[in-house]
Design an enzyme around this catalytic site. Structure first.
Site, PDB file in Angstrom:
ATOM      1  N   ARG A  90      66.186  35.450   6.416  1.00  0.00           N
ATOM      2  CA  ARG A  90      66.840  36.553   5.638  1.00  0.00           C
ATOM      3  C   ARG A  90      65.694  37.617   4.874  1.00  0.00           C
ATOM      4  O   ARG A  90      66.003  38.510   4.298  1.00  0.00           O
ATOM      5  CB  ARG A  90      67.784  36.066   4.622  1.00  0.00           C
ATOM      6  CG  ARG A  90      69.201  35.890   5.441  1.00  0.00           C
ATOM      7  CD  ARG A  90      70.105  36.943   5.024  1.00  0.00           C
ATOM      8  NE  ARG A  90      70.141  37.421   3.764  1.00  0.00           N
ATOM      9  CZ  ARG A  90      69.766  38.496   3.112  1.00  0.00           C
ATOM     10  NH1 ARG A  90      68.880  39.414   4.060  1.00  0.00           N
ATOM     11  NH2 ARG A  90      69.925  39.027   1.806  1.00  0.00           N
TER      12      ARG A  90
ATOM     13  N   ARG B 190      71.617  29.872   1.633  1.00  0.00           N
ATOM     14  CA  ARG B 190      70.154  29.749   0.993  1.00  0.00           C
ATOM     15  C   ARG B 190      69.648  28.410   0.746  1.00  0.00           C
ATOM     16  O   ARG B 190      68.301  28.191   0.473  1.00  0.00           O
ATOM     17  CB  ARG B 190      70.122  30.647  -0.294  1.00  0.00           C
ATOM     18  CG  ARG B 190      70.186  32.170   0.272  1.00  0.00           C
ATOM     19  CD  ARG B 190      70.248  32.886  -1.208  1.00  0.00           C
ATOM     20  NE  ARG B 190      71.649  32.735  -1.886  1.00  0.00           N
ATOM     21  CZ  ARG B 190      71.967  33.033  -3.140  1.00  0.00           C
ATOM     22  NH1 ARG B 190      70.867  33.900  -3.746  1.00  0.00           N
ATOM     23  NH2 ARG B 190      72.968  32.889  -3.704  1.00  0.00           N
TER      24      ARG B 190
ATOM     25  N   TYR C 225      88.167  42.777  -5.366  1.00  0.00           N
ATOM     26  CA  TYR C 225      86.497  43.097  -5.248  1.00  0.00           C
ATOM     27  C   TYR C 225      86.700  44.614  -5.221  1.00  0.00           C
ATOM     28  O   TYR C 225      85.711  45.600  -5.628  1.00  0.00           O
ATOM     29  CB  TYR C 225      85.870  42.705  -4.084  1.00  0.00           C
ATOM     30  CG  TYR C 225      85.287  41.539  -4.314  1.00  0.00           C
ATOM     31  CD1 TYR C 225      83.898  40.929  -4.791  1.00  0.00           C
ATOM     32  CD2 TYR C 225      85.585  40.217  -3.585  1.00  0.00           C
ATOM     33  CE1 TYR C 225      83.404  39.986  -5.083  1.00  0.00           C
ATOM     34  CE2 TYR C 225      85.129  39.038  -3.625  1.00  0.00           C
ATOM     35  CZ  TYR C 225      84.144  38.951  -4.391  1.00  0.00           C
ATOM     36  OH  TYR C 225      83.395  37.348  -4.488  1.00  0.00           O
TER      37      TYR C 225
ATOM     38  N   ARG D 145      79.993  27.963   3.662  1.00  0.00           N
ATOM     39  CA  ARG D 145      78.195  28.389   3.310  1.00  0.00           C
ATOM     40  C   ARG D 145      77.449  27.564   3.832  1.00  0.00           C
ATOM     41  O   ARG D 145      76.278  27.267   3.513  1.00  0.00           O
ATOM     42  CB  ARG D 145      78.377  28.566   1.940  1.00  0.00           C
ATOM     43  CG  ARG D 145      77.692  29.923   1.679  1.00  0.00           C
ATOM     44  CD  ARG D 145      77.577  30.227   0.383  1.00  0.00           C
ATOM     45  NE  ARG D 145      78.910  30.721  -0.199  1.00  0.00           N
ATOM     46  CZ  ARG D 145      79.218  30.614  -1.593  1.00  0.00           C
ATOM     47  NH1 ARG D 145      78.320  29.824  -2.267  1.00  0.00           N
ATOM     48  NH2 ARG D 145      80.348  31.027  -2.017  1.00  0.00           N
TER      49      ARG D 145
ATOM     50  N   ASP E  86      80.255  38.339   6.182  1.00  0.00           N
ATOM     51  CA  ASP E  86      80.549  38.282   4.760  1.00  0.00           C
ATOM     52  C   ASP E  86      82.016  39.053   4.803  1.00  0.00           C
ATOM     53  O   ASP E  86      82.350  39.903   5.539  1.00  0.00           O
ATOM     54  CB  ASP E  86      79.632  39.325   4.043  1.00  0.00           C
ATOM     55  CG  ASP E  86      79.903  39.282   2.444  1.00  0.00           C
ATOM     56  OD1 ASP E  86      80.725  39.977   1.779  1.00  0.00           O
ATOM     57  OD2 ASP E  86      79.302  38.331   1.889  1.00  0.00           O
TER      58      ASP E  86
END
Length: 367
Positions: A50, A41, A164, A37, A86
């Site tokens: 983004r 962010r 998921y 990652r 992703d």
């Protein structure tokens, strides 16, 4: 997108192959380092890029994926880039709808509830049609990197994606997905096989597009015990390595190093070391020496600083990195965190981590 289906030639010459050498078990002057990652962010420029876009719309824009992948490399002397994407693009390719809900994370509008729901999934996926935008992002990024460092492609592993698809999002227990393993083992294997086939084609497509290494994320391994892992995760992890390699050979594509990262799966380290991957990624809950003892001499290890160590003062980060390098040794080793960077981390501290790996590993190698 026909442009991107075959290996585009004329990529820039690679200037820093330290990461690839370490992955293949060759000697390196310094220990290579990248961060899971690293395009995230915690970077103000990432938040800015983004800001306007829906998350999955960003994933579908090769231009934006390229920009986000390159951002951390402008700041830090990282030894590898990982394509911004992703793991849930694979369930999307199977026909499931996933939306990013602010404050909640990825959410499936209609998760799999009954065995019959498997019939709603696409049984044959044309990965170029469904995921060609990832291939385009990889090709564009590989050119834009100008050979600075290698580009890593990735996918989620079958069990993690299955969990998921059934849970419909994050979960602390994975009870819905795990109940399938106990109640519907045959249907579970059917779903895992379908995922395995799509993931295999997806990873081969990433290499054709320009990925120079591949990482498989079994992020939810820790929810399984040794027996369930043995039945429902490991066989598919093995199959993916084998199938990807034989397809790369068939298509005369480069045989790129592959990394398996099964979070919280120490109980399976020995098996993972023999699963057909050049590199085994580790989370922060295992001692370096212990991991070496279990995985043997023939694989490279990657990891495993506790991401939260980056909240420490910079001097402390340096000490922790030094200790980590002494534990793993500087060779057959790729420094990383034991999980991804968190959004509130300081870029300066990430920089301190990267620089400490380079400085301490060079020092250890000289002496």
């Amino acid at each position: 997108s026909a442009l991107f289906t075959h290996s585009p030639k004329g990529f820039p010459k690679l200037k820093n192959d330290t990461f690839l050498r370490a992955a293949r078990g060759e000697e390196t002057e310094h220990t290579p380092v990248w961060c899971m990652r690293q395009a995230g962010r915690y970077l103000p420029e990432f938040r800015e890029t983004r800001a306007a876009q829906d998350f999955f719309a960003t994933c579908r824009s090769p231009k934006l994926c390229c920009e986000l992948t390159l951002q951390p490399l402008r700041r830090f002397p990282l030894d590898a880039a990982i394509i911004f994407s992703d793991i849930l693009v694979v369930p999307q390719a199977l026909g499931m709808e996933v939306v990013m809900v602010p404050g909640k994370g990825p959410t499936f509008t209609e998760p799999l509830k009954e065995v019959e729901d498997l019939l709603k999934l696409r049984q044959k996926v044309d990965v170029t049609a469904e995921l060609g935008y990832v291939f385009q992002a990889i090709t564009l990024t590989r050119h834009s990197l100008e050979g600075r460092v290698p580009l890593i492609g990735f996918s989620g592993a079958p069990w993690t994606l299955m969990s998921y698809m059934i849970e419909g999002g994050g979960s602390t227990t994975m009870a819905k997905a795990k109940s399938w393993l106990y109640r519907h083992p045959e249907a579970s294997h059917r779903l895992l096989r379908l995922l395995t086939d799509v993931i295999t084609d997806y990873l081969v497509g990433q290499v054709a597009a320009g990925a120079q290494a591949l990482q498989l994320f079994e992020s939810h391994a820790g929810h399984l015990g040794p027996e369930q892992f043995q039945d429902f995760a490991l066989p598919y992890i093995r199959d993916i390595a084998q199938a990807v390699k034989s397809k790369l050979k068939e298509e005369a594509l480069p045989l790129v190093p592959m990394i398996i990262f099964a979070k919280d799966a120490h109980y399976a380290l020995r098996d993972l070391a023999h699963a057909g991957y050049e590199v085994v990624g580790l989370d922060w809950t295992i001692r370096p020496q212990e991991a070496r003892a279990q995985t043997g001499k023939d694989v490279t290890l990657q990891g495993n600083l506790d991401p939260c160590a980056l909240y420490a003062p910079k001097e402390k980060i340096g000490e922790l990195v030094k200790k980590m390098l002494e534990g793993f040794g500087t060779q057959r080793y790729i420094a990383n965190l034991g999980h991804g960077l968190y959004p509130d981390m300081s870029p300066e501290h990430v920089g301190a981590f990267v620089e400490a790996v380079h400085a301490h590993s060079r020092h250890i190698n000289k002496h």
